[in-house]
Scaffold this motif. Sequence first.
Motif, PDB file in Angstrom:
ATOM      1  N   ILE A 169       0.855  -1.197   0.000  1.00 21.39           N
ATOM      2  CA  ILE A 169       0.000   0.000   0.000  1.00 21.39           C
ATOM      3  C   ILE A 169       0.891   1.248   0.000  1.00 21.39           C
ATOM      4  O   ILE A 169       0.663   2.187  -0.763  1.00 21.39           O
ATOM      5  CB  ILE A 169      -0.940   0.010   1.237  1.00 21.39           C
ATOM      6  CG1 ILE A 169      -1.770  -1.282   1.295  1.00 21.39           C
ATOM      7  CG2 ILE A 169      -1.819   1.251   1.247  1.00 21.39           C
ATOM      8  CD1 ILE A 169      -2.684  -1.507   0.117  1.00 21.39           C
ATOM      9  N   GLY A 170       1.913   1.222   0.857  1.00 23.26           N
ATOM     10  CA  GLY A 170       2.844   2.351   0.925  1.00 23.26           C
ATOM     11  C   GLY A 170       3.551   2.581  -0.397  1.00 23.26           C
ATOM     12  O   GLY A 170       3.705   3.716  -0.852  1.00 23.26           O
ATOM     13  N   GLU A 171       3.972   1.488  -1.055  1.00 21.11           N
ATOM     14  CA  GLU A 171       4.673   1.618  -2.346  1.00 21.11           C
ATOM     15  C   GLU A 171       3.751   2.209  -3.409  1.00 21.11           C
ATOM     16  O   GLU A 171       4.163   3.064  -4.188  1.00 21.11           O
ATOM     17  CB  GLU A 171       5.182   0.245  -2.811  1.00 21.11           C
ATOM     18  CG  GLU A 171       6.380  -0.249  -2.019  1.00 21.11           C
ATOM     19  CD  GLU A 171       6.679  -1.746  -2.205  1.00 21.11           C
ATOM     20  OE1 GLU A 171       7.568  -2.241  -1.500  1.00 21.11           O
ATOM     21  OE2 GLU A 171       5.994  -2.403  -3.040  1.00 21.11           O
ATOM     22  N   ARG A 172       2.507   1.779  -3.416  1.00 26.22           N
ATOM     23  CA  ARG A 172       1.563   2.310  -4.430  1.00 26.22           C
ATOM     24  C   ARG A 172       1.237   3.771  -4.169  1.00 26.22           C
ATOM     25  O   ARG A 172       1.078   4.551  -5.096  1.00 26.22           O
ATOM     26  CB  ARG A 172       0.287   1.473  -4.448  1.00 26.22           C
ATOM     27  CG  ARG A 172       0.571   0.105  -5.020  1.00 26.22           C
ATOM     28  CD  ARG A 172      -0.666  -0.753  -5.108  1.00 26.22           C
ATOM     29  NE  ARG A 172      -0.277  -2.115  -5.444  1.00 26.22           N
ATOM     30  CZ  ARG A 172      -1.087  -3.163  -5.391  1.00 26.22           C
ATOM     31  NH1 ARG A 172      -2.349  -3.003  -5.025  1.00 26.22           N
ATOM     32  NH2 ARG A 172      -0.637  -4.350  -5.707  1.00 26.22           N
ATOM     33  N   MET A 173       1.142   4.132  -2.899  1.00 26.48           N
ATOM     34  CA  MET A 173       0.905   5.555  -2.577  1.00 26.48           C
ATOM     35  C   MET A 173       2.067   6.413  -3.077  1.00 26.48           C
ATOM     36  O   MET A 173       1.881   7.556  -3.480  1.00 26.48           O
ATOM     37  CB  MET A 173       0.751   5.731  -1.063  1.00 26.48           C
ATOM     38  CG  MET A 173      -0.531   5.167  -0.482  1.00 26.48           C
ATOM     39  SD  MET A 173      -2.023   5.987  -1.094  1.00 26.48           S
ATOM     40  CE  MET A 173      -1.927   7.589  -0.286  1.00 26.48           C
ATOM     41  N   LEU A 174       3.264   5.851  -3.056  1.00 26.10           N
ATOM     42  CA  LEU A 174       4.465   6.613  -3.418  1.00 26.10           C
ATOM     43  C   LEU A 174       4.735   6.635  -4.927  1.00 26.10           C
ATOM     44  O   LEU A 174       5.615   7.351  -5.397  1.00 26.10           O
ATOM     45  CB  LEU A 174       5.667   6.019  -2.671  1.00 26.10           C
ATOM     46  CG  LEU A 174       6.900   6.885  -2.463  1.00 26.10           C
ATOM     47  CD1 LEU A 174       6.557   8.252  -1.874  1.00 26.10           C
ATOM     48  CD2 LEU A 174       7.899   6.162  -1.547  1.00 26.10           C
ATOM     49  N   GLU A 175       3.941   5.863  -5.688  1.00 20.57           N
ATOM     50  CA  GLU A 175       4.171   5.820  -7.136  1.00 20.57           C
ATOM     51  C   GLU A 175       3.813   7.148  -7.802  1.00 20.57           C
ATOM     52  O   GLU A 175       2.850   7.810  -7.421  1.00 20.57           O
ATOM     53  CB  GLU A 175       3.313   4.698  -7.761  1.00 20.57           C
ATOM     54  CG  GLU A 175       4.000   3.351  -7.739  1.00 20.57           C
ATOM     55  CD  GLU A 175       3.058   2.203  -8.118  1.00 20.57           C
ATOM     56  OE1 GLU A 175       1.968   2.474  -8.664  1.00 20.57           O
ATOM     57  OE2 GLU A 175       3.421   1.045  -7.843  1.00 20.57           O
ATOM     58  N   ALA A 176       4.598   7.507  -8.853  1.00 21.66           N
ATOM     59  CA  ALA A 176       4.309   8.701  -9.645  1.00 21.66           C
ATOM     60  C   ALA A 176       3.040   8.442 -10.459  1.00 21.66           C
ATOM     61  O   ALA A 176       2.696   7.284 -10.699  1.00 21.66           O
ATOM     62  CB  ALA A 176       5.494   9.001 -10.554  1.00 21.66           C
ATOM     63  N   PRO A 177       2.334   9.462 -10.951  1.00 21.10           N
ATOM     64  CA  PRO A 177       2.718  10.871 -10.855  1.00 21.10           C
ATOM     65  C   PRO A 177       2.338  11.525  -9.516  1.00 21.10           C
ATOM     66  O   PRO A 177       3.017  12.429  -9.076  1.00 21.10           O
ATOM     67  CB  PRO A 177       1.932  11.521 -11.995  1.00 21.10           C
ATOM     68  CG  PRO A 177       0.720  10.665 -12.159  1.00 21.10           C
ATOM     69  CD  PRO A 177       1.140   9.267 -11.802  1.00 21.10           C
ATOM     70  N   ASP A 178       1.254  11.078  -8.878  1.00 20.28           N
ATOM     71  CA  ASP A 178       0.819  11.743  -7.645  1.00 20.28           C
ATOM     72  C   ASP A 178       1.449  11.034  -6.451  1.00 20.28           C
ATOM     73  O   ASP A 178       0.806  10.246  -5.762  1.00 20.28           O
ATOM     74  CB  ASP A 178      -0.711  11.775  -7.545  1.00 20.28           C
ATOM     75  CG  ASP A 178      -1.331  10.402  -7.808  1.00 20.28           C
ATOM     76  OD1 ASP A 178      -0.614   9.507  -8.310  1.00 20.28           O
ATOM     77  OD2 ASP A 178      -2.518  10.221  -7.485  1.00 20.28           O
ATOM     78  N   ARG A 179       2.709  11.312  -6.219  1.00 14.04           N
ATOM     79  CA  ARG A 179       3.471  10.593  -5.191  1.00 14.04           C
ATOM     80  C   ARG A 179       3.090  11.073  -3.798  1.00 14.04           C
ATOM     81  O   ARG A 179       3.149  12.257  -3.503  1.00 14.04           O
ATOM     82  CB  ARG A 179       4.980  10.788  -5.407  1.00 14.04           C
ATOM     83  CG  ARG A 179       5.467  10.419  -6.791  1.00 14.04           C
ATOM     84  CD  ARG A 179       6.978  10.494  -6.852  1.00 14.04           C
ATOM     85  NE  ARG A 179       7.576   9.435  -6.044  1.00 14.04           N
ATOM     86  CZ  ARG A 179       8.854   9.402  -5.692  1.00 14.04           C
ATOM     87  NH1 ARG A 179       9.670  10.375  -6.051  1.00 14.04           N
ATOM     88  NH2 ARG A 179       9.320   8.407  -4.981  1.00 14.04           N
ATOM     89  N   ILE A 180       2.742  10.116  -2.922  1.00 14.33           N
ATOM     90  CA  ILE A 180       2.369  10.459  -1.545  1.00 14.33           C
ATOM     91  C   ILE A 180       3.082   9.505  -0.585  1.00 14.33           C
ATOM     92  O   ILE A 180       3.037   8.289  -0.760  1.00 14.33           O
ATOM     93  CB  ILE A 180       0.843  10.339  -1.335  1.00 14.33           C
ATOM     94  CG1 ILE A 180       0.108  11.352  -2.230  1.00 14.33           C
ATOM     95  CG2 ILE A 180       0.488  10.556   0.138  1.00 14.33           C
ATOM     96  CD1 ILE A 180      -1.406  11.217  -2.208  1.00 14.33           C
ATOM     97  N   MET A 181       3.750  10.070   0.413  1.00 19.26           N
ATOM     98  CA  MET A 181       4.423   9.238   1.405  1.00 19.26           C
ATOM     99  C   MET A 181       3.539   9.119   2.642  1.00 19.26           C
ATOM    100  O   MET A 181       3.137  10.122   3.220  1.00 19.26           O
ATOM    101  CB  MET A 181       5.772   9.859   1.786  1.00 19.26           C
ATOM    102  CG  MET A 181       6.689   8.937   2.565  1.00 19.26           C
ATOM    103  SD  MET A 181       6.330   8.838   4.332  1.00 19.26           S
ATOM    104  CE  MET A 181       7.231  10.258   4.938  1.00 19.26           C
TER     105      MET A 181
END
Length: 382
Positions: A329-341
């Motif tokens: 889940i964390g990795e997908r949140m961090l994926e571009a273009p809308d990167r979220i940590m």
Amino acid sequence: MMDYSSGEKILESLGVTPILNAGGPVTRFSGTRPRPEAMQAMMAMVDPFVELPEFIDAAGKRIAEIIGVPAATITSGASGGLTVQTAAAMAKDDPELIFQLPIADDIPNELIIQRNHRFGYDHLYLTPGARFVEVGNKDGCTPEEVENAISDKTAAIIHLESPYSGDNVLPVETLVEIAHRNGLPLMTDAASRLPPRANLTKFVDAGSDLVSFSGGKGIRGPQATGLLLGNEEWIEYAKLNNAPHATVARAQKVSKESIAGILAAVEAFVNEDEEEENRRYTRLMQSVVDQIIEIPGVDAEVVHDYNHYIPHAVIKLNDRWNGPPKRVIGERMLEAPDRIMILTFLEELPEFWVDPLNLSDEEVQIVADKLRRVLLDASNEA
Ligand SMILES: *Cc1c(COP(=O)(O)O)cnc(C)c1O
């Protein structure tokens, strides 16, 4: 020529994608946004020159007054403070020893630390030539174990205040009592324990001789600053062992602009209404919880406790969860273009969370939208 007119332009021309930091003051993800008061003070301080030790003394005294502790000084981050703490413990105000560090094999250079207080940055304590004597085990530690580890090689006793450092640790008061009865200093790392603002005085009041805080976490000062708070004797030793003097900490220098910036940040931080701030964080995090709570397999609630320094949206994937683990889940949140940590990387914990410290109201909604999408998509994958 590069275009420096906005952060977006700078990143665009370098090919670096910005992120939304919904994980709080994590250095790898740029820590925090320095508050405007800090940036203004830094810009203002570009012009005049000063003698740095004089400026550091004066700024430290003002910070101590604002906070309400006997003495204070400025370091390069809380981890810089750990290095200065142990240099001070070993060399105090002895010019020859200050100059000799990190060669410390012939002087008391041992630091007593509980097993459950070992953590990722603790080697910073060792850079001035110190060595650990570890006491206790993962199930805990007794006062006798600390006491029995003390010898004529002991320089200090270490204390850590950190989330998830375990319940099985001795309280600071017990460590202070043992340290002082044996003529030793008690050094506290409380880097990430702000807010609550009450912690600014709590560990000094409990008798810690030096307490290290990050300037670039909850205070939102310049990213590479920190504070050491304590009593007058030990802040004096800290200053003598710190930059800009030619000491073991010389590589940790802090600019005059950053000194003004952390002073301004502390003043603004202390004057903020913490209850009002907590109400805002709670409202924002409840809006995240509301967006995801009905997804099958997802538990979510707003939590504000010792492990969560401000209100967080804490999320747990329960028995009914059919998707991948939280790391994914964390990795997908961090994926571009809308990167979220978001904070998913404490592997030993079942939960993960959203931290509002670095988010505007609008950014919280962007985070909640993507989190809902990612969790919904993942919820049926097994
Ligand atoms: C963040 C942190 C540090 C490091 O602080 P910096 O200001 O980034 O140097 C040290 N110790 C603990 C427990 C921390 O959480």
